[in-house]
Every structure is written in C-alpha cells, then in structure tokens.
Design an enzyme around this catalytic site. Structure first.
Site, PDB file in Angstrom:
ATOM      1  N   VAL A 192     -10.242  15.422  -4.152  1.00  0.00           N
ATOM      2  CA  VAL A 192      -8.767  15.918  -2.979  1.00  0.00           C
ATOM      3  C   VAL A 192      -9.768  15.837  -1.819  1.00  0.00           C
ATOM      4  O   VAL A 192     -10.966  14.746  -1.962  1.00  0.00           O
ATOM      5  CB  VAL A 192     -10.187  17.551  -2.905  1.00  0.00           C
ATOM      6  N   GLY A 198      -7.244  10.400  -5.820  1.00  0.00           N
ATOM      7  CA  GLY A 198      -7.131   9.904  -6.618  1.00  0.00           C
ATOM      8  C   GLY A 198      -6.426   9.335  -7.264  1.00  0.00           C
ATOM      9  O   GLY A 198      -5.721   9.799  -7.821  1.00  0.00           O
ATOM     10  N   LYS A 199      -7.010   7.219  -7.484  1.00  0.00           N
ATOM     11  CA  LYS A 199      -5.895   6.833  -8.430  1.00  0.00           C
ATOM     12  C   LYS A 199      -5.516   7.547  -9.703  1.00  0.00           C
ATOM     13  O   LYS A 199      -4.405   7.130 -10.488  1.00  0.00           O
ATOM     14  CB  LYS A 199      -7.126   5.787  -8.135  1.00  0.00           C
ATOM     15  N   THR A 258       1.114   5.399   1.397  1.00  0.00           N
ATOM     16  CA  THR A 258      -0.268   5.745   0.595  1.00  0.00           C
ATOM     17  C   THR A 258       0.614   6.007  -0.486  1.00  0.00           C
ATOM     18  O   THR A 258       1.591   6.775  -1.069  1.00  0.00           O
ATOM     19  CB  THR A 258      -1.024   7.547   0.672  1.00  0.00           C
ATOM     20  N   ASP A 298      -0.474   3.136  -6.502  1.00  0.00           N
ATOM     21  CA  ASP A 298      -0.367   3.824  -7.506  1.00  0.00           C
ATOM     22  C   ASP A 298       0.866   4.179  -8.849  1.00  0.00           C
ATOM     23  O   ASP A 298       1.316   3.930  -9.623  1.00  0.00           O
ATOM     24  CB  ASP A 298      -1.353   4.806  -7.207  1.00  0.00           C
TER      25      ASP A 298
END
Length: 291
Positions: free
Chosen positions: A9, A36-37, A237, A241
């Site tokens: 979180v 969280g990746k 951001t 990922d």
C-alpha cells in the site's frame, strides 16, 4: 507464470516541505494507492494476456489489494492473508515534486522456505517464474524454481548489495535498468553492460531498459535494440513494471524476444502518458487498437 512478489500500500502525503526533526505539519492532500513491484508486474502480465499466479502475503486490513489483482485477471490462490501489516510505503511529496519515502517490508518479508517449496511444487518445466527484490527468501525462491525446471526471470529491484550474493547463475532472464546494471557490472554503456553480464552469466539473457531511449536485449545468440516511441510523459511510475509484464507475456506466447521487446516498449510508452502505477498499466487490447 508464477510471480513471487510484493504487495504494498502506498500512502502519499502532499506537503509544502519535508517534515523536519521535531516538527509536526499538516498535509495538503492524502492519497492511497496499490503498489509493490510484484503486484504491478502481475497486473501487467495479466493485462498483456498471460496466465499469471501471484504468490505472496498481505495484511488482512488490506484485502482490497487482493481483490484488485483478481479484478485485473491475476490468480491470487497463492496469496496468503495474515494478521500483521502489509508492506507499505510512506511517501512525502513536497511543493517541488520531490519525494521522501519510508518503506516497510511488512508481510512481504515473512515468506518461509517451506512455503516457497510448497508453492513451487505446483509448477514445472513448462512454466516461468518471475521474482523481484522486494520479498525475502529470493535465493530460496530461485533455487527451488530451478530445481523444478522453471524458466527464471529476475528483476533485482530495489537493487542492494545482497543481490551480488544471490545465485544469479541460475537466472535465465535478467531484467535490469541502467542503475541496476551499473551496480552489477560497474559499466555504464549498454554494450559494455551486455558483454559483461553475458560473459559472467553465459546461460542468461539480459534485458536492459533504457528509459526514453528504449531497451536492449543481449544473449550469446543475439543482440538488438528497440527504440522507445516518443510520447509526452506525465508520470513514469509503473513504466518498468509494465515493460516487464508485457515483455514476458509476449515471450511466453511467441518465444520471440525481438517481438517481446517491441510490445514491452510500446506498453511502457503508453503507461507514462497516464498517472499512477497499477492504474496506468494498459491492456493488450488497447495496444492492438493503436497499432
């Protein structure tokens, strides 16, 4: 695809200036995000069309994170809910847009070796493992997966000194950005990074992300670059990922790293035109619609 990854979180506080020792200040805005990746990469894999199982732990108070992953198409059957706190980040963002972050590992740091072995036992040589460096037991995860014959992809983020002692020789696909690659090799030029890592780990393919310059792929059999699409970035951001999820999803589907690199750079370019992390990850259908 099994992703052994973090579930966080993110608590974001917009402030005039970073809080000083002994000072108490009010924040101008508070926002809560999934983070969280591990979570981000699982969602990216699912959005790209892969069948992905997420393994990890989350606090009972944050069950909404598990629901979010399920809504995005991630199988959470290997996610354990615990009574303690989830992994989380406390993020101050000042008037200049700079941030100061405190990371709490929480549930992400409570994975036991027995749990690793029990989960990996359900997978085999036709499967892939993805793991990052935001959970504990990374060496055990890699070793257990290799013993079962899985193809192992490792993203050493966040990079730290412990990574140098991990069994990287067991990794099949090493995915790094320029900062992580320099920490691993001492090199700064992409070609030198690729050559150094291929020489050190001759069985490992290296995927190097280069920000707005694109990405590169290095293996003993092939080497190629993929330029990034020029876009107006509003928030980077989650871009890394997103790249990883789309790269691995396409690689699993086609076994074509050049095509996978192309899809991944396109997905990351679309991601940075949106705000947020998990919320900014596009779907494969969106990419197909703008070809």
């Amino acid at each position: 695809m099994l992703n052994f990854g973090s579930i966080n979180v993110d608590h974001v506080y917009t402030v005039e200036h970073f809080v000083r020792p002994g000072e108490t200040i009010g924040c101008r805005k508070y926002r809560r995000f999934a983070g969280g990746k591990g979570l981000n990469q699982s969602i990216a894999l699912a959005q790209a069309g892969a069948c992905v199982y997420h393994a990890g732990k989350v606090g009972a108070a944050d069950a909404w994170l598990k629901t979010l992953m399920e809504d995005k198409g991630v199988d959470t059957g290997f996610v354990q809910t615990i009574d303690g706190p989830s992994g989380h980040a406390i993020i101050q963002v000042n008037a200049e847009g700079e941030n100061a972050i405190i990371i709490v590992g929480g549930a992400n740091q409570l994975i036991s070796e027995a749990e690793v072995q029990g989960i990996v036992a359900d997978f085999g040589p036709d499967d892939y493992l993805l793991v990052q460096n935001e959970v504990n037991a990374v060496p055990q995860i890699i070793q257990s997966a290799k013993a079962k014959g899985l193809t192992i992809a490792f993203n050493p983020a966040p990079m730290n000194a412990q990574v140098l002692n991990y069994p990287l020789e067991l990794v099949d696909i090493l995915i790094v950005n320029e900062t992580e690659a320099q920490a691993l090799t001492g090199e700064s030029e992409p070609d030198s990074i690729g050559e150094t890592l291929n020489r050190r780990f001759p069985q490992t393919a290296v995927v190097l992300t280069l920000g707005d310059k694109g990405a590169a792929y290095f293996s003993p059999q092939a080497r190629f670059y993929q330029p990034a699409k020029k876009v107006h970035a509003v928030d980077t951001t989650g871009a890394g990922d997103t790249f990883i999820g789309f790269f691995l999803a396409e690689l699993i589907e086609t076994n074509n790293p050049a095509a996978a690199l192309q899809w991944a750079t396109r997905a990351a370019a679309l991601c940075v035109t949106r705000h947020g992390a998990a919320d900014s990850i596009p779907s494969r259908r969106e990419l197909e619609a703008i070809q």
